[in-house]
Design a protein around this motif. Structure first.
Motif, mmCIF file in Angstrom:
data_model
loop_
_atom_site.group_PDB
_atom_site.id
_atom_site.type_symbol
_atom_site.label_atom_id
_atom_site.label_comp_id
_atom_site.label_asym_id
_atom_site.label_seq_id
_atom_site.Cartn_x
_atom_site.Cartn_y
_atom_site.Cartn_z
ATOM 1 N N GLY A 168 0.819 -1.195 0.000
ATOM 2 C CA GLY A 168 0.000 0.000 0.000
ATOM 3 C C GLY A 168 0.857 1.249 0.000
ATOM 4 N N GLY A 169 0.262 2.360 -0.396
ATOM 5 C CA GLY A 169 0.966 3.630 -0.395
ATOM 6 C C GLY A 169 1.043 4.247 -1.782
ATOM 7 N N ARG A 170 1.478 5.489 -1.814
ATOM 8 C CA ARG A 170 1.576 6.220 -3.076
ATOM 9 C C ARG A 170 2.669 5.672 -3.980
ATOM 10 N NH1 ARG A 170 3.002 12.456 -3.113
ATOM 11 N NH2 ARG A 170 5.014 11.655 -3.698
ATOM 12 N N GLU A 171 3.727 5.159 -3.387
ATOM 13 C CA GLU A 171 4.842 4.560 -4.125
ATOM 14 C C GLU A 171 4.945 3.092 -3.713
ATOM 15 O OE1 GLU A 171 6.385 5.973 -6.521
ATOM 16 O OE2 GLU A 171 5.930 8.076 -6.200
ATOM 17 N N PRO A 172 4.088 2.235 -4.268
ATOM 18 C CA PRO A 172 4.045 0.838 -3.824
ATOM 19 C C PRO A 172 5.294 0.065 -4.215
ATOM 20 C CG PRO A 172 2.665 1.143 -5.744
ATOM 21 C CD PRO A 172 3.140 2.511 -5.343
ATOM 22 N N VAL B 160 -5.253 -1.121 -0.057
ATOM 23 C CA VAL B 160 -4.602 -1.533 1.185
ATOM 24 C C VAL B 160 -3.902 -0.349 1.809
ATOM 25 C CG1 VAL B 160 -4.286 -3.951 0.545
ATOM 26 C CG2 VAL B 160 -2.548 -2.308 -0.064
ATOM 27 N N GLY B 161 -3.700 -0.407 3.097
ATOM 28 C CA GLY B 161 -3.008 0.649 3.819
ATOM 29 C C GLY B 161 -1.509 0.417 3.830
ATOM 30 N N LEU B 162 -0.808 1.363 4.424
ATOM 31 C CA LEU B 162 0.640 1.239 4.561
ATOM 32 C C LEU B 162 0.976 -0.019 5.347
ATOM 33 C CD1 LEU B 162 1.587 4.932 5.340
ATOM 34 C CD2 LEU B 162 1.945 3.687 3.205
ATOM 35 N N GLY B 163 1.987 -0.734 4.896
ATOM 36 C CA GLY B 163 2.398 -1.952 5.573
ATOM 37 C C GLY B 163 1.580 -3.174 5.209
ATOM 38 N N GLU B 164 0.578 -3.008 4.367
ATOM 39 C CA GLU B 164 -0.243 -4.124 3.920
ATOM 40 C C GLU B 164 0.067 -4.424 2.453
ATOM 41 O OE1 GLU B 164 -4.206 -3.409 6.624
ATOM 42 O OE2 GLU B 164 -4.148 -2.546 4.616
ATOM 43 N N ARG B 165 -0.324 -5.605 2.010
ATOM 44 C CA ARG B 165 -0.123 -5.994 0.614
ATOM 45 C C ARG B 165 -1.418 -6.526 0.025
ATOM 46 N NH1 ARG B 165 5.047 -9.986 0.864
ATOM 47 N NH2 ARG B 165 6.264 -8.797 2.360
ATOM 48 N N ALA B 166 -1.530 -6.384 -1.283
ATOM 49 C CA ALA B 166 -2.654 -6.955 -2.025
ATOM 50 C C ALA B 166 -2.099 -7.598 -3.286
ATOM 51 C CB ALA B 166 -3.668 -5.875 -2.396
ATOM 52 N N ASP B 167 -2.814 -8.590 -3.802
ATOM 53 C CA ASP B 167 -2.408 -9.190 -5.063
ATOM 54 C C ASP B 167 -2.345 -8.110 -6.130
ATOM 55 O OD1 ASP B 167 -2.314 -11.730 -3.976
ATOM 56 O OD2 ASP B 167 -4.354 -12.232 -4.583
ATOM 57 N N ALA B 168 -1.359 -8.213 -7.002
ATOM 58 C CA ALA B 168 -1.203 -7.273 -8.104
ATOM 59 C C ALA B 168 -1.906 -7.830 -9.340
ATOM 60 C CB ALA B 168 0.270 -7.042 -8.404
ATOM 61 N N GLU B 169 -2.371 -6.935 -10.206
ATOM 62 C CA GLU B 169 -2.979 -7.344 -11.461
ATOM 63 C C GLU B 169 -2.575 -6.378 -12.561
ATOM 64 O OE1 GLU B 169 -7.241 -7.279 -11.202
ATOM 65 O OE2 GLU B 169 -7.315 -5.133 -10.810
ATOM 66 N N LEU B 170 -2.580 -6.885 -13.790
ATOM 67 C CA LEU B 170 -2.313 -6.031 -14.934
ATOM 68 C C LEU B 170 -3.568 -5.259 -15.301
ATOM 69 C CD1 LEU B 170 -0.344 -8.404 -17.334
ATOM 70 C CD2 LEU B 170 0.581 -6.710 -15.758
#
Length: 84
Positions: free
Chosen positions: A31-35, A65-75
């Motif tokens: 998460g974040g502006r610069e993931p 997601v918030g900072l410190g969290e992750r989510a699956d990436a997609e194209l």
């Protein structure tokens, strides 16, 4: 290095490999502006390319997601086109 101003057809080999990992379902974004990109659970070493790909609209997180969290990436559609 891939930048937002570069045409999609000029992606580096590394950028294409990162997009292929996303397409294969092996990647997450923090998460974040610069993931940051994680492939197979490990942090990707080229954060600048990750940022460029996200800002160019070629990949995104599947969920907010918030900072410190992750989510699956997609194209995105543009990311799929870049690989075809």
């Amino acid at each position: 290095m891939t930048t937002v101003s570069e045409p999609v057809g000029q992606l580096s080999g590394r950028a294409r490999a990162m997009l292929r990992a996303v397409a294969a379902g092996r990647a997450e974004l923090s998460g974040g502006r610069e993931p940051d990109l994680y492939v197979d659970g490990l942090p990707c070493c080229d954060q600048m390319v990750t940022h460029d790909l996200v800002h160019a609209g070629l990949l995104r997180a599947r969920a907010v997601v918030g900072l410190g969290e992750r989510a699956d990436a997609e194209l995105t559609e543009a990311g799929k086109a870049a690989l075809s």
